[in-house]
Scaffold this motif. Structure first.
Motif, short mmCIF file in Angstrom:
data_model
loop_
_atom_site.label_atom_id
_atom_site.label_comp_id
_atom_site.label_asym_id
_atom_site.label_seq_id
_atom_site.Cartn_x
_atom_site.Cartn_y
_atom_site.Cartn_z
N THR B 62 0.95 -1.10 0.11
CA THR B 62 -0.17 0.15 0.07
C THR B 62 0.81 1.30 -0.04
OG1 THR B 62 -1.85 -1.06 1.19
CG2 THR B 62 -1.85 1.27 1.21
N ALA B 63 0.81 2.03 -0.97
CA ALA B 63 1.38 3.51 -0.93
C ALA B 63 0.40 4.38 -0.39
CB ALA B 63 1.91 3.47 -2.43
N GLN B 64 1.02 5.55 0.03
CA GLN B 64 0.31 6.40 0.66
C GLN B 64 1.00 7.87 0.54
OE1 GLN B 64 -0.47 6.61 5.17
NE2 GLN B 64 -2.16 5.47 4.63
N VAL B 65 0.37 8.70 -0.07
CA VAL B 65 0.74 10.11 -0.25
C VAL B 65 -0.02 11.21 0.42
CG1 VAL B 65 1.45 11.89 -1.82
CG2 VAL B 65 1.79 9.47 -2.33
N ASP B 66 0.41 11.97 1.70
CA ASP B 66 -0.19 13.05 2.26
C ASP B 66 0.61 14.37 1.70
OD1 ASP B 66 -1.00 13.79 5.74
OD2 ASP B 66 -1.12 15.02 3.88
N LYS B 67 0.06 14.96 1.07
CA LYS B 67 0.51 16.49 0.27
C LYS B 67 0.52 17.42 1.42
CE LYS B 67 0.88 17.33 -3.89
NZ LYS B 67 0.29 17.67 -5.32
N SER B 68 -0.35 17.54 2.13
CA SER B 68 -0.41 18.53 2.99
C SER B 68 0.75 18.70 4.07
CB SER B 68 -1.55 18.26 3.82
OG SER B 68 -1.67 17.16 4.62
N SER B 69 1.33 17.31 4.53
CA SER B 69 2.62 17.34 5.16
C SER B 69 3.68 16.60 4.54
CB SER B 69 2.23 16.16 6.39
OG SER B 69 2.06 14.82 5.92
N LYS B 70 3.55 16.54 3.05
CA LYS B 70 4.69 16.33 2.18
C LYS B 70 5.33 14.91 2.89
CE LYS B 70 5.90 20.91 0.65
NZ LYS B 70 5.08 21.69 1.56
N TYR B 71 4.50 13.98 2.77
CA TYR B 71 4.91 12.68 3.47
C TYR B 71 4.33 11.48 2.52
CZ TYR B 71 6.20 9.91 7.72
OH TYR B 71 6.98 9.02 8.38
N ILE B 72 5.31 10.67 2.23
CA ILE B 72 5.15 9.58 1.51
C ILE B 72 5.24 8.19 2.27
CG2 ILE B 72 5.80 8.41 -0.86
CD1 ILE B 72 7.29 11.15 -1.42
N SER B 73 4.46 7.22 2.23
CA SER B 73 4.70 5.92 2.85
C SER B 73 4.52 4.78 1.81
CB SER B 73 3.79 5.79 4.08
OG SER B 73 3.93 6.96 4.98
N LEU B 74 5.24 3.59 2.44
CA LEU B 74 4.99 2.42 1.72
C LEU B 74 4.90 1.38 2.87
CD1 LEU B 74 4.91 0.60 -0.80
CD2 LEU B 74 7.12 0.04 -0.29
N PHE B 75 3.52 0.72 2.88
CA PHE B 75 3.45 -0.53 3.79
C PHE B 75 3.49 -1.86 2.95
CE2 PHE B 75 2.60 2.51 6.97
CZ PHE B 75 1.80 3.53 6.33
N ILE B 76 4.16 -2.85 3.92
CA ILE B 76 4.13 -4.14 3.17
C ILE B 76 3.77 -5.02 4.22
CG2 ILE B 76 5.79 -5.78 2.26
CD1 ILE B 76 7.93 -3.66 1.84
N ARG B 77 2.71 -5.55 3.84
CA ARG B 77 2.17 -6.45 4.89
C ARG B 77 2.46 -7.97 4.73
NH1 ARG B 77 -2.05 -3.64 2.95
NH2 ARG B 77 -2.52 -5.30 1.08
N ASP B 78 2.61 -8.69 5.76
CA ASP B 78 2.87 -10.13 5.72
C ASP B 78 4.17 -10.20 4.76
OD1 ASP B 78 1.66 -13.14 3.98
OD2 ASP B 78 2.92 -12.95 5.83
#
Lengths: 115, 111
Positions: B62-78
């Motif tokens: 799952t990729a997540q982008v929050d432009k308001s905080s300029k934050y990029i995340s990648l989640f890897i399950r299992d």
């Protein structure tokens, strides 16, 4: 679909010598990139071609690095004379069009060691 | 200040864990956000691609982008041992402009 081909995979030279790297992009990809990746760092763009024209070479050290893309297909990157700090992996990438929305296809890279 | 900042790790997790990888960026004009995976002695390969803010899911990723905080995340399950690699975040304004990479986070998933 064949991927991006690069050669040589490994090269060791002494400082002040010259070296050349070759890249064959994915067939039909108009845009070609050369990136430099120093150990422990992310790739840094050296030069971007659209067909056989240069789009961005702002980070290419032009006193020692040169690149060309003849006939809008294959490309060569040359370093002359090499310095110790040029030790890095040189990655070639291609994309379908110039829009550059980030979907790049990379080759396996050419690893250069300068002694 | 680098345009894209990323914790280099290394990050070591047990198999099956949920992994969270993060980046911050400084250029407000960035519109496209990518995660590339790079195995040892290989070139980067595109893993996830997101336009503007929001979430995008693809299997265990799952990729997540929050432009308001300029934050990029990648989640890897299992997480699996085959996920062991360096993960590079990257951003661009699009329109033919260059892709800017973070330094990469080295991930090791242990049995």
């Amino acid at each position: 679909e064949a991927g991006v081909a690069q050669s040589p995979r490994y090269k060791i030279i002494e400082k002040r010598q010259s070296v050349a790297f070759w890249c064959n992009p994915i067939s039909g990809h108009a845009t070609l990139y050369w990136y430099q990746q120093i150990l422990g760092q992310g790739p840094k763009l050296l030069i971007q071609f659209q067909n056989n024209g240069v789009v961005d070479d702002s980070q290419l050290p032009k006193d020692r690095f040169s690149a060309e893309r003849l006939k809008g297909v294959d490309s060569t990157l040359k370093i002359q004379p090499a310095k110790l700090e040029d030790s890095a992996v040189y990655l070639c990438a291609s994309s379908r069009d110039r829009a550059n929305t980030g979907e790049l296809f990379f080759g396996e890279g050419s690893r250069l060691t300068v002694l | 200040q680098k345009e894209v900042e990323q914790d280099p790790g290394p990050l070591s997790v047990p198999e099956g864990a949920i992994v969270s990888l993060n980046c911050t960026y400084s250029n407000s004009a960035f519109q496209y956000f990518m995660w590339y995976r790079q195995y040892s002695r290989k070139g980067p390969e595109l893993l996830m691609y997101t336009y503007s803010s929001g979430n995008k899911e693809d299997g265990r990723f799952t990729a997540q982008v929050d432009k308001s905080s300029k934050y990029i995340s990648l989640f890897i399950r299992d997480s699996q041992p085959s996920d062991s690699a360096t993960y590079l975040c990257a951003s661009t304004t699009g329109g033919g402009n260059k892709l800017t990479f973070g330094t990469g986070t080295q991930l090791k998933v242990e049995l």
